[in-house]
Design a protein around this motif. Structure first.
Motif, PDB file in Angstrom:
ATOM      1  N   VAL A   1       0.837  -1.195   0.000  1.00 54.30           N
ATOM      2  CA  VAL A   1       0.000   0.000   0.000  1.00 54.30           C
ATOM      3  C   VAL A   1       0.873   1.247   0.000  1.00 54.30           C
ATOM      4  CG1 VAL A   1      -1.962   1.129   1.111  1.00 54.30           C
ATOM      5  CG2 VAL A   1      -1.597  -1.311   1.442  1.00 54.30           C
ATOM      6  N   LEU A   2       0.524   2.184  -0.857  1.00 54.73           N
ATOM      7  CA  LEU A   2       1.144   3.500  -0.868  1.00 54.73           C
ATOM      8  C   LEU A   2       0.237   4.423  -0.067  1.00 54.73           C
ATOM      9  CD1 LEU A   2       3.726   4.687  -2.182  1.00 54.73           C
ATOM     10  CD2 LEU A   2       2.254   5.622  -3.969  1.00 54.73           C
ATOM     11  N   LEU A   3       0.733   4.913   1.061  1.00 51.83           N
ATOM     12  CA  LEU A   3      -0.088   5.719   1.960  1.00 51.83           C
ATOM     13  C   LEU A   3       0.039   7.201   1.628  1.00 51.83           C
ATOM     14  CD1 LEU A   3       0.612   3.997   5.401  1.00 51.83           C
ATOM     15  CD2 LEU A   3      -1.128   3.456   3.696  1.00 51.83           C
ATOM     16  N   PRO A   4      -0.995   7.972   1.874  1.00 54.60           N
ATOM     17  CA  PRO A   4      -0.905   9.416   1.622  1.00 54.60           C
ATOM     18  C   PRO A   4       0.046  10.091   2.598  1.00 54.60           C
ATOM     19  CG  PRO A   4      -2.992   8.853   2.669  1.00 54.60           C
ATOM     20  CD  PRO A   4      -2.324   7.558   2.338  1.00 54.60           C
ATOM     21  N   LEU A   5       0.644  11.199   2.153  1.00 55.56           N
ATOM     22  CA  LEU A   5       1.552  11.953   3.026  1.00 55.56           C
ATOM     23  C   LEU A   5       0.845  12.437   4.280  1.00 55.56           C
ATOM     24  CD1 LEU A   5       3.624  14.081   0.474  1.00 55.56           C
ATOM     25  CD2 LEU A   5       4.492  12.321   2.021  1.00 55.56           C
ATOM     26  N   SER A   6      -0.477  12.647   4.180  1.00 62.77           N
ATOM     27  CA  SER A   6      -1.230  13.137   5.335  1.00 62.77           C
ATOM     28  C   SER A   6      -1.248  12.147   6.489  1.00 62.77           C
ATOM     29  CB  SER A   6      -2.669  13.470   4.917  1.00 62.77           C
ATOM     30  OG  SER A   6      -3.313  12.318   4.390  1.00 62.77           O
ATOM     31  N   THR A   7      -0.836  10.910   6.236  1.00 60.45           N
ATOM     32  CA  THR A   7      -0.739   9.935   7.317  1.00 60.45           C
ATOM     33  C   THR A   7       0.336  10.341   8.321  1.00 60.45           C
ATOM     34  OG1 THR A   7      -1.330   8.248   5.688  1.00 60.45           O
ATOM     35  CG2 THR A   7      -0.563   7.471   7.808  1.00 60.45           C
ATOM     36  N   GLU A   8       1.360  11.078   7.853  1.00 62.96           N
ATOM     37  CA  GLU A   8       2.411  11.649   8.712  1.00 62.96           C
ATOM     38  C   GLU A   8       3.180  10.582   9.475  1.00 62.96           C
ATOM     39  OE1 GLU A   8       0.360  14.461  11.147  1.00 62.96           O
ATOM     40  OE2 GLU A   8       0.045  15.881   9.515  1.00 62.96           O
ATOM     41  N   VAL A   9       3.543   9.496   8.789  1.00 67.36           N
ATOM     42  CA  VAL A   9       4.305   8.451   9.459  1.00 67.36           C
ATOM     43  C   VAL A   9       5.788   8.498   9.108  1.00 67.36           C
ATOM     44  CG1 VAL A   9       2.344   6.881   9.685  1.00 67.36           C
ATOM     45  CG2 VAL A   9       3.765   6.776   7.641  1.00 67.36           C
ATOM     46  N   THR A  10       6.174   9.280   8.111  1.00 67.00           N
ATOM     47  CA  THR A  10       7.586   9.390   7.757  1.00 67.00           C
ATOM     48  C   THR A  10       7.993  10.846   7.629  1.00 67.00           C
ATOM     49  OG1 THR A  10       7.252   9.351   5.354  1.00 67.00           O
ATOM     50  CG2 THR A  10       7.471   7.221   6.463  1.00 67.00           C
ATOM     51  N   LEU A  11       9.297  11.068   7.715  1.00 63.44           N
ATOM     52  CA  LEU A  11       9.836  12.410   7.570  1.00 63.44           C
ATOM     53  C   LEU A  11      10.020  12.790   6.108  1.00 63.44           C
ATOM     54  CD1 LEU A  11      12.613  12.272  10.331  1.00 63.44           C
ATOM     55  CD2 LEU A  11      10.430  13.490  10.451  1.00 63.44           C
ATOM     56  N   ARG A  12       9.901  11.831   5.209  1.00 59.79           N
ATOM     57  CA  ARG A  12      10.163  12.088   3.802  1.00 59.79           C
ATOM     58  C   ARG A  12       8.995  12.814   3.147  1.00 59.79           C
ATOM     59  NH1 ARG A  12      13.210   6.609   1.555  1.00 59.79           N
ATOM     60  NH2 ARG A  12      15.008   6.738   2.946  1.00 59.79           N
ATOM     61  N   ASP A  13       9.287  13.445   1.984  1.00 62.92           N
ATOM     62  CA  ASP A  13       8.251  14.179   1.264  1.00 62.92           C
ATOM     63  C   ASP A  13       7.695  13.369   0.096  1.00 62.92           C
ATOM     64  OD1 ASP A  13      10.432  14.231  -0.357  1.00 62.92           O
ATOM     65  OD2 ASP A  13      10.555  16.407  -0.562  1.00 62.92           O
ATOM     66  N   THR A  14       7.895  12.060   0.130  1.00 64.64           N
ATOM     67  CA  THR A  14       7.299  11.166  -0.868  1.00 64.64           C
ATOM     68  C   THR A  14       6.373  10.198  -0.137  1.00 64.64           C
ATOM     69  OG1 THR A  14       9.197   9.659  -0.684  1.00 64.64           O
ATOM     70  CG2 THR A  14       9.239  11.297  -2.459  1.00 64.64           C
ATOM     71  N   PRO A  15       5.270   9.781  -0.772  1.00 64.39           N
ATOM     72  CA  PRO A  15       4.320   8.875  -0.111  1.00 64.39           C
ATOM     73  C   PRO A  15       5.011   7.593   0.339  1.00 64.39           C
ATOM     74  CG  PRO A  15       3.347   9.795  -2.107  1.00 64.39           C
ATOM     75  CD  PRO A  15       4.798  10.198  -2.114  1.00 64.39           C
ATOM     76  N   PRO A  16       4.798   7.189   1.574  1.00 63.28           N
ATOM     77  CA  PRO A  16       5.464   5.982   2.088  1.00 63.28           C
ATOM     78  C   PRO A  16       4.770   4.707   1.628  1.00 63.28           C
ATOM     79  CG  PRO A  16       4.109   6.948   3.803  1.00 63.28           C
ATOM     80  CD  PRO A  16       4.014   7.873   2.617  1.00 63.28           C
ATOM     81  N   ARG A  17       5.564   3.682   1.401  1.00 60.51           N
ATOM     82  CA  ARG A  17       5.054   2.379   0.956  1.00 60.51           C
ATOM     83  C   ARG A  17       5.227   1.373   2.098  1.00 60.51           C
ATOM     84  NH1 ARG A  17       7.407   2.525  -3.201  1.00 60.51           N
ATOM     85  NH2 ARG A  17       5.726   2.813  -4.728  1.00 60.51           N
ATOM     86  N   PHE A  18       4.189   0.591   2.357  1.00 64.90           N
ATOM     87  CA  PHE A  18       4.231  -0.429   3.403  1.00 64.90           C
ATOM     88  C   PHE A  18       3.689  -1.744   2.856  1.00 64.90           C
ATOM     89  CE2 PHE A  18       4.480   3.361   5.940  1.00 64.90           C
ATOM     90  CZ  PHE A  18       5.166   3.004   7.085  1.00 64.90           C
ATOM     91  N   HIS A  19       4.239  -2.838   3.371  1.00 65.86           N
ATOM     92  CA  HIS A  19       3.655  -4.157   3.163  1.00 65.86           C
ATOM     93  C   HIS A  19       2.905  -4.516   4.450  1.00 65.86           C
ATOM     94  CE1 HIS A  19       6.112  -4.317  -0.352  1.00 65.86           C
ATOM     95  NE2 HIS A  19       7.242  -4.555   0.285  1.00 65.86           N
ATOM     96  N   VAL A  20       1.603  -4.698   4.343  1.00 65.29           N
ATOM     97  CA  VAL A  20       0.776  -5.016   5.510  1.00 65.29           C
ATOM     98  C   VAL A  20       0.197  -6.406   5.309  1.00 65.29           C
ATOM     99  CG1 VAL A  20      -1.189  -4.343   6.924  1.00 65.29           C
ATOM    100  CG2 VAL A  20       0.225  -2.581   5.846  1.00 65.29           C
ATOM    101  N   SER A  21       0.613  -7.331   6.150  1.00 69.33           N
ATOM    102  CA  SER A  21       0.202  -8.725   6.039  1.00 69.33           C
ATOM    103  C   SER A  21      -0.757  -9.054   7.180  1.00 69.33           C
ATOM    104  CB  SER A  21       1.439  -9.631   6.097  1.00 69.33           C
ATOM    105  OG  SER A  21       1.077 -10.992   6.132  1.00 69.33           O
ATOM    106  N   MET A  22      -1.955  -9.544   6.838  1.00 69.36           N
ATOM    107  CA  MET A  22      -2.966  -9.923   7.834  1.00 69.36           C
ATOM    108  C   MET A  22      -3.200 -11.426   7.758  1.00 69.36           C
ATOM    109  SD  MET A  22      -6.927  -8.596   8.327  1.00 69.36           S
ATOM    110  CE  MET A  22      -7.461  -9.160   6.690  1.00 69.36           C
TER     111      MET A  22
END
Length: 525
Positions: free
Chosen positions: A90-111
């Motif tokens: 998942v590519l999360l929006p910058l508004s999530t504010e989970v990283t210091l970077r100015d590019t949308p953060p990517r996460f692998h979320v396994s359920m």
């Protein structure tokens, strides 16, 4: 933003797949019972799971939709653990504010899901959340009641001190963790158009326990008399980033002076490593919350066409209902065509005539309607039941292609995210199967050019579709980067399926990942 790839583990014949990207056009191929339909049906399965309030994350069965039975029915027969796992990139929006970077953060979320006790269905047994840029993974494991049993980041224990946490609150698909061991998850259906402006709903105490743990890890950096409240305020503004960037924030932007011995070790010391891990742990609720909305938004906008389409009737009783979409089995095709405006009917007729050389229309007589088709070179329209089974099968397909990709939509009308189609070539002559590749490519291009790109995923046995897409690449109609072929190859002895991704060269030839003789008949003996 949104869902970029999907991986499944232990679902029917699929013991494990790679992360399969969601490309503009994806073709799933393989022999019968190799798992290609299972993978494709995962998307409408997740769609029906986020469209209705449920007691557990996955709605395994819905009448006239997707039927996996129960989790116990869906688990791979040879799985050593009786669980099913969905992994979302998942590519999360910058508004999530989970990283210091100015590019949308990517996460692998396994359920990972396990079977619960009746009357409840499957429950979340665990999460694995990876941030690939920083090579860090959080692992969370839960009891059947949702209580958090273990929480580690790269193997380091992150469980809050003397405080229970459990899955609870509101979710679409991915429940979140909150303080308290007796939480309740309320799975709500997706109603608002999340793709326009994803809302953020978080309680103020959402991650209080994890925030306090992070604040405690900051204490060795600063003067011993620093107030606990000050450390919590600093912790509340720490985001994940490169070690240099995070250290700079802690050293310069916190408003406090870092102690000399801590400054000497900097971000190489064990103190900072603890802070890094605690920061990632503290951000887990944010990641789950944002990923839940992104995944649910994508899945709620999936369209699906099943392989067994409804048998055509000679006439249909008109009803005062508005039909915007084609049913998965095409049963509402007549009412769909009746609901179109005159301009839309003309557009749909032009689409079928351009790509498959036949024209369709709806004819109204009193309280009844007929679906009529004019064949290539024909002088008149004929009732659908009198013209051949192939048209009965292909007309719902062309309707859903046109409706999702080519039909003009209002500004507030959520665009389709993915169109999943099973066996589009049913009862079509091989020559028409090649033309069908052109219809698929044209529909995707139309949606892309309109700024509301619809990804298309096709499960097929058709050599004509595979070769037809290659020919379109060779002609420059679509690019080789726009198409991928996912090959499901099942071992006849072990019944385990190996999944790999192939594609095309820039001149339209199948690349080296394509197995030689794939469409050749299997020799006896």
């Amino acid at each position: 933003m949104g869902l970029e790839a999907l991986r499944v583990k232990n679902l029917r014949s699929l013991s494990d797949t790679p992360q399969i990207p969601i490309r503009p056009i994806t073709v799933l191929v393989g022999r019968n019972s190799s798992g290609k339909s299972t993978f494709l049906r995962t998307f409408p399965l997740l769609k029906q799971s986020v469209e209705r309030p449920t007691e557990s994350p996955i709605l395994w069965y819905l009448q006239r939709r997707i039927d996996f039975g129960t989790l116990n029915n869906a688990i791979n027969d040879r799985a050593t653990e009786r669980t099913v796992t969905f992994e979302f990139t998942v590519l999360l929006p910058l508004s999530t504010e989970v990283t210091l970077r100015d590019t949308p953060p990517r996460f692998h979320v396994s359920m990972t899901l396990a079977e619960g006790q009746p009357p409840h269905g499957s429950f979340v047994q665990g999460y694995d959340i990876t941030q690939p840029d920083f090579a860090v993974t959080a692992s969370l494991r839960f009891s059947p009641t949702g209580r958090l049993l273990s929480f580690t980041v790269d193997g380091a224990d992150m469980m809050p001190q003397d405080l229970d946490m459990a899955l609870s609150g509101i979710a679409y698909l991915l429940p979140n963790i909150r303080p308290g061991s007796h939480g309740k998850v309320k799975y709500q259906p997706v109603v608002p158009p999340l793709h326009l402006d994803p809302p953020k709903w978080r309680d103020t105490d959402y991650d209080e326990a994890l925030l306090n743990e992070l604040a405690r890890s900051l204490r060795p950096l600063y003067h011993g008399k620093t107030h606990d409240k000050t450390l919590v305020e600093i912790a509340d503004h720490v985001s994940l980033g490169g070690h240099d960037a995070m250290w700079q924030h802690l050293e310069r932007d916190s408003g406090l002076s870092v102690k000399k011995d801590a400054r000497k070790d900097g971000h190489f010391g064990h103190v900072f490593q603890e802070i890094f891990y605690r920061t990632f742990a503290r951000l887990v609720p944010w990641v789950l919350d944002a990923a839940d909305m992104q995944i649910a938004d994508f899945m709620s906008r999936v369209a699906y066409l099943a392989p067994l389409r409804a048998t055509a009737d000679r006439s249909y009783r008109l009803q005062d209902i508005s039909v915007d979409d084609v049913d998965p089995d095409g049963q509402n095709l007549a009412m769909f065509m009746y609901s179109l405006s005159e301009a839309e009917r003309a557009s749909f007729a032009a689409f079928t005539e351009e790509h498959l050389e036949f024209e369709s229309k709806i004819d109204i007589s009193g309280l009844n309607a007929e679906i009529l088709v004019r064949e290539p070179g024909g002088s008149r329209h004929i009732n659908l039941v009198d013209i051949g089974f192939g048209y009965t099968e292909v007309l719902p397909l062309m309707a859903i292609l046109w409706s999702t990709c080519c039909r003009e939509r209002g500004a507030d009308d959520p665009p389709t995210s993915l169109l999943a189609i099973e066996q589009p070539e049913l009862h079509l002559h091989p020559a028409h199967q090649v033309k069908l590749a052109g219809a698929i490519a044209s529909a995707w291009r139309t949606s892309r050019d309109a700024g509301r790109e619809v990804k298309i995923m096709v499960e097929t046995h058709s050599e004509g579709i595979v070769n037809g897409l290659g020919a379109l690449i060779q002609k420059g109609v679509i690019g080789a980067e726009d198409v991928q072929i996912v090959i499901f190859d099942q071992d006849p002895e072990t019944r385990q399926t190996d999944v790999r991704i192939a594609g095309y060269t820039p001149d339209g030839a199948l690349n080296d990942a394509w197995p030689f003789g794939f469409f050749a008949p299997v020799a006896d003996g």
